[in-house]
Design a protein around this motif. Structure first.
Motif, PDB file in Angstrom:
ATOM      1  N   GLY A 161       0.793  -1.220   0.000  1.00  0.00           N
ATOM      2  CA  GLY A 161       0.000   0.000   0.000  1.00  0.00           C
ATOM      3  C   GLY A 161       0.823   1.266   0.000  1.00  0.00           C
ATOM      4  N   THR A 162       0.138   2.375  -0.216  1.00  0.00           N
ATOM      5  CA  THR A 162       0.748   3.697  -0.178  1.00  0.00           C
ATOM      6  C   THR A 162       0.430   4.362   1.150  1.00  0.00           C
ATOM      7  N   SER A 163       1.459   4.935   1.756  1.00  0.00           N
ATOM      8  CA  SER A 163       1.281   5.578   3.065  1.00  0.00           C
ATOM      9  C   SER A 163       2.094   6.882   3.101  1.00  0.00           C
ATOM     10  N   VAL A 164       1.647   7.879   2.341  1.00  0.00           N
ATOM     11  CA  VAL A 164       0.428   7.903   1.536  1.00  0.00           C
ATOM     12  C   VAL A 164       0.756   8.465   0.155  1.00  0.00           C
ATOM     13  N   ALA A 165      -0.235   8.335  -0.765  1.00  0.00           N
ATOM     14  CA  ALA A 165      -0.186   9.046  -2.026  1.00  0.00           C
ATOM     15  C   ALA A 165      -1.001  10.326  -1.883  1.00  0.00           C
ATOM     16  N   VAL A 166      -0.577  11.387  -2.546  1.00  0.00           N
ATOM     17  CA  VAL A 166      -1.253  12.683  -2.434  1.00  0.00           C
ATOM     18  C   VAL A 166      -2.465  12.696  -3.364  1.00  0.00           C
ATOM     19  N   ALA A 167      -3.634  12.734  -2.767  1.00  0.00           N
ATOM     20  CA  ALA A 167      -4.869  12.671  -3.555  1.00  0.00           C
ATOM     21  C   ALA A 167      -5.017  13.874  -4.473  1.00  0.00           C
ATOM     22  N   PHE A 168      -4.852  15.064  -3.922  1.00  0.00           N
ATOM     23  CA  PHE A 168      -5.194  16.270  -4.664  1.00  0.00           C
ATOM     24  C   PHE A 168      -4.176  16.620  -5.751  1.00  0.00           C
ATOM     25  N   ALA A 169      -3.139  15.809  -5.884  1.00  0.00           N
ATOM     26  CA  ALA A 169      -2.203  15.981  -6.999  1.00  0.00           C
ATOM     27  C   ALA A 169      -2.672  15.234  -8.241  1.00  0.00           C
ATOM     28  N   ARG A 170      -3.823  14.536  -8.137  1.00  0.00           N
ATOM     29  CA  ARG A 170      -4.263  13.650  -9.213  1.00  0.00           C
ATOM     30  C   ARG A 170      -5.767  13.758  -9.428  1.00  0.00           C
ATOM     31  N   SER A 171      -6.211  13.253 -10.557  1.00  0.00           N
ATOM     32  CA  SER A 171      -7.636  13.085 -10.824  1.00  0.00           C
ATOM     33  C   SER A 171      -8.104  11.772 -10.221  1.00  0.00           C
ATOM     34  N   PRO A 172      -9.336  11.716  -9.703  1.00  0.00           N
ATOM     35  CA  PRO A 172      -9.856  10.439  -9.203  1.00  0.00           C
ATOM     36  C   PRO A 172      -9.822   9.329 -10.253  1.00  0.00           C
ATOM     37  N   VAL A 173     -10.078   9.649 -11.516  1.00  0.00           N
ATOM     38  CA  VAL A 173     -10.083   8.611 -12.554  1.00  0.00           C
ATOM     39  C   VAL A 173      -8.672   8.079 -12.795  1.00  0.00           C
ATOM     40  N   VAL A 174      -7.686   8.971 -12.837  1.00  0.00           N
ATOM     41  CA  VAL A 174      -6.300   8.534 -13.020  1.00  0.00           C
ATOM     42  C   VAL A 174      -5.890   7.611 -11.878  1.00  0.00           C
ATOM     43  N   LEU A 175      -6.216   7.989 -10.664  1.00  0.00           N
ATOM     44  CA  LEU A 175      -5.843   7.179  -9.510  1.00  0.00           C
ATOM     45  C   LEU A 175      -6.651   5.882  -9.464  1.00  0.00           C
ATOM     46  N   LEU A 209      -4.980   1.320  -1.129  1.00  0.00           N
ATOM     47  CA  LEU A 209      -4.777   2.697  -1.568  1.00  0.00           C
ATOM     48  C   LEU A 209      -4.832   3.622  -0.363  1.00  0.00           C
ATOM     49  N   GLY A 210      -3.695   4.153   0.027  1.00  0.00           N
ATOM     50  CA  GLY A 210      -3.623   5.096   1.132  1.00  0.00           C
ATOM     51  C   GLY A 210      -3.507   6.509   0.604  1.00  0.00           C
ATOM     52  N   LEU A 211      -4.401   7.394   1.027  1.00  0.00           N
ATOM     53  CA  LEU A 211      -4.474   8.744   0.492  1.00  0.00           C
ATOM     54  C   LEU A 211      -4.258   9.788   1.588  1.00  0.00           C
ATOM     55  N   GLY A 212      -3.599  10.874   1.200  1.00  0.00           N
ATOM     56  CA  GLY A 212      -3.448  12.020   2.084  1.00  0.00           C
ATOM     57  C   GLY A 212      -3.752  13.296   1.336  1.00  0.00           C
ATOM     58  N   THR A 213      -3.989  14.367   2.083  1.00  0.00           N
ATOM     59  CA  THR A 213      -4.383  15.624   1.453  1.00  0.00           C
ATOM     60  C   THR A 213      -3.201  16.526   1.123  1.00  0.00           C
ATOM     61  N   GLN A 214      -2.073  16.379   1.828  1.00  0.00           N
ATOM     62  CA  GLN A 214      -0.986  17.351   1.815  1.00  0.00           C
ATOM     63  C   GLN A 214      -1.509  18.705   2.297  1.00  0.00           C
ATOM     64  N   VAL A 215      -0.736  19.752   2.130  1.00  0.00           N
ATOM     65  CA  VAL A 215      -1.137  21.084   2.579  1.00  0.00           C
ATOM     66  C   VAL A 215      -1.165  22.033   1.393  1.00  0.00           C
ATOM     67  N   LYS A 216      -1.845  23.135   1.577  1.00  0.00           N
ATOM     68  CA  LYS A 216      -2.121  24.059   0.473  1.00  0.00           C
ATOM     69  C   LYS A 216      -0.876  24.500  -0.306  1.00  0.00           C
ATOM     70  N   PRO A 217       0.230  24.928   0.327  1.00  0.00           N
ATOM     71  CA  PRO A 217       1.382  25.370  -0.459  1.00  0.00           C
ATOM     72  C   PRO A 217       1.931  24.300  -1.398  1.00  0.00           C
ATOM     73  N   HIS A 218       1.932  23.038  -0.932  1.00  0.00           N
ATOM     74  CA  HIS A 218       2.455  21.967  -1.782  1.00  0.00           C
ATOM     75  C   HIS A 218       1.512  21.661  -2.943  1.00  0.00           C
ATOM     76  N   ILE A 219       0.215  21.648  -2.665  1.00  0.00           N
ATOM     77  CA  ILE A 219      -0.740  21.364  -3.738  1.00  0.00           C
ATOM     78  C   ILE A 219      -0.689  22.454  -4.807  1.00  0.00           C
ATOM     79  N   GLU A 220      -0.656  23.704  -4.383  1.00  0.00           N
ATOM     80  CA  GLU A 220      -0.690  24.810  -5.342  1.00  0.00           C
ATOM     81  C   GLU A 220       0.669  25.092  -5.965  1.00  0.00           C
ATOM     82  N   ARG A 221       1.731  25.094  -5.154  1.00  0.00           N
ATOM     83  CA  ARG A 221       3.030  25.551  -5.659  1.00  0.00           C
ATOM     84  C   ARG A 221       3.932  24.422  -6.129  1.00  0.00           C
ATOM     85  N   ARG A 222       3.794  23.218  -5.545  1.00  0.00           N
ATOM     86  CA  ARG A 222       4.626  22.085  -5.993  1.00  0.00           C
ATOM     87  C   ARG A 222       3.938  21.307  -7.098  1.00  0.00           C
TER      88      ARG A 222
END
Length: 354
Positions: free
Chosen positions: A65-79, A96-109
């Motif tokens: 499993g993934t601990s964790v994969a970043v959900a918001f970096a991907r589309s639900p269909v792709v994942l 499938l282990g999912l995490g949200t990460q934080v706003k700066p990483h989602i937007e800027r990374r």
């Protein structure tokens, strides 16, 4: 092995950094031979999914499993596609282990949009399961939410049913809202390594219980998975080095506002605020000095060999369903420690390998 044969599942994690395909194959086989139940990857400097495809071909029992994969970096269909393929390749052993990460990483990374994490993660999980139902049951795809809408799935892009379509989804979190969400919709919850027993008892488990109650689900439907900071070593020098490293890790996480709830449970908000100030000024090397013995003992397990394993298993008995150390798993390194942890978490009549 039947569920009744297991007190707690034992998990290991590995970092894909500098590992070859041969290394990953050997690692998976070695973990399985030691009796370890689950092998997890992280999304840090490397893709979390590719190593698991290799591990699937070199193991027969290990959950992967993934601990964790970043959900918001991907589309639900792709994942959904990635998870479906890994479930098929592993014979139903993928989680499938999912995490949200934080706003700066989602937007800027990742260059993606940010939204309210808990409502969005709820939809993310619902959307993935809607896609899987479409593929497994040949049903129309018609998911419409606030953040995600999926209404098109033509036969050319439909992989069709698989023998093990019930892919478990774990989510990770620190604050009560995501703990409650896990109780409502998830198959498991990843507790961050920077935690204490009191935090589990007063924040995580009660919040999880509220989510379970809201959804009308029994406790056993959600596995609580923890990774543990361990202070250990064969010599005094090794133990001192381990202690310093763990202090630094705790200080790093505790300096982030997201993890403040853990220290606040014990009334250590002032320490967390000091750590945040030091982090803003780049005083990373000094931060570990703020982690007192009291904090260290509350967060980490200290011991060695059988003693460390017994302390770890006893500490989380009745609190967690899966445990593992916050250390990369390396074949041939610390095998005795892993064997001891497996043995400590099994009933005496277990037929698991030792």
């Amino acid at each position: 092995m039947e569920e009744k044969d297991i007190m707690m599942r034992i998990d290991a994690a590995f970092d894909a950094h500098a590992l070859t395909a041969t290394d990953i194959a050997r690692l998976a086989g070695h973990a399985e031979a030691l009796g370890i139940d689950g092998l997890w990857t992280h999304e840090t400097a490397h893709d979390p999914f590719l190593p698991l495809a290799l591990a699937a071909g070199h193991s027969t029992r290990l959950e992967l499993g993934t601990s964790v994969a970043v959900a918001f970096a991907r589309s639900p269909v792709v994942l959904a596609h990635t998870a479906w393929d890994l479930a098929r390749l592993s014979g139903g052993r993928f989680i499938l282990g999912l995490g949200t990460q934080v706003k700066p990483h989602i937007e800027r990374r990742f260059g993606m949009s940010w939204g309210p994490p808990a409502p969005r993660l709820r939809e993310f999980v619902e959307a993935i399961r809607a896609v899987w139902r479409c593929w497994q049951e040949d049903a129309p795809l018609n998911y419409r939410g606030r953040f995600y809408t999926h209404t098109l799935m033509t036969p050319f892009f439909n992989p069709g049913p698989i023998p093990h379509p019930r892919v478990p989804i774990y989510i990770a979190g620190v604050n009560p809202v995501l703990c409650r969400l896990a109780g409502e919709i998830a198959d498991g919850f990843h507790v961050h390594p920077c935690h204490t027993v009191r935090y589990l008892q007063e924040v995580v488990l009660p919040s999880l219980a509220r989510g379970l109650e809201r959804a009308g689900r029994p406790r056993q439907t959600v596995q609580v998975a923890v990774r543990v900071f361990a202070v250990a070593g064969r010599t005094a020098e090794e133990r001192d080095a381990s202690r310093r490293w763990v202090r630094q890790q705790i200080a790093f996480y505790a300096s982030t506002p997201t993890y403040r709830v853990v220290l606040a449970t014990h009334g250590w908000e002032e320490v967390a605020e000091q750590l945040s100030r030091m982090a803003r000024h780049g005083r990373w090397e000094e931060m570990g000095d703020l982690i007192t013995d009291e904090i260290l003992d509350a967060v980490a397990v200290t011991g060695d060999g059988d003693d460390l394993a017994a302390r770890t298993a006893a500490r989380y008995a009745g609190l967690a369903d899966r445990i593992g150390y916050y250390l990369p798993f390396v074949p041939g390194q610390d095998d005795e420690r892993w064997r001891a942890l497996v043995a400590a978490a099994r009933p005496s009549d277990s037929s698991y390998p030792s």
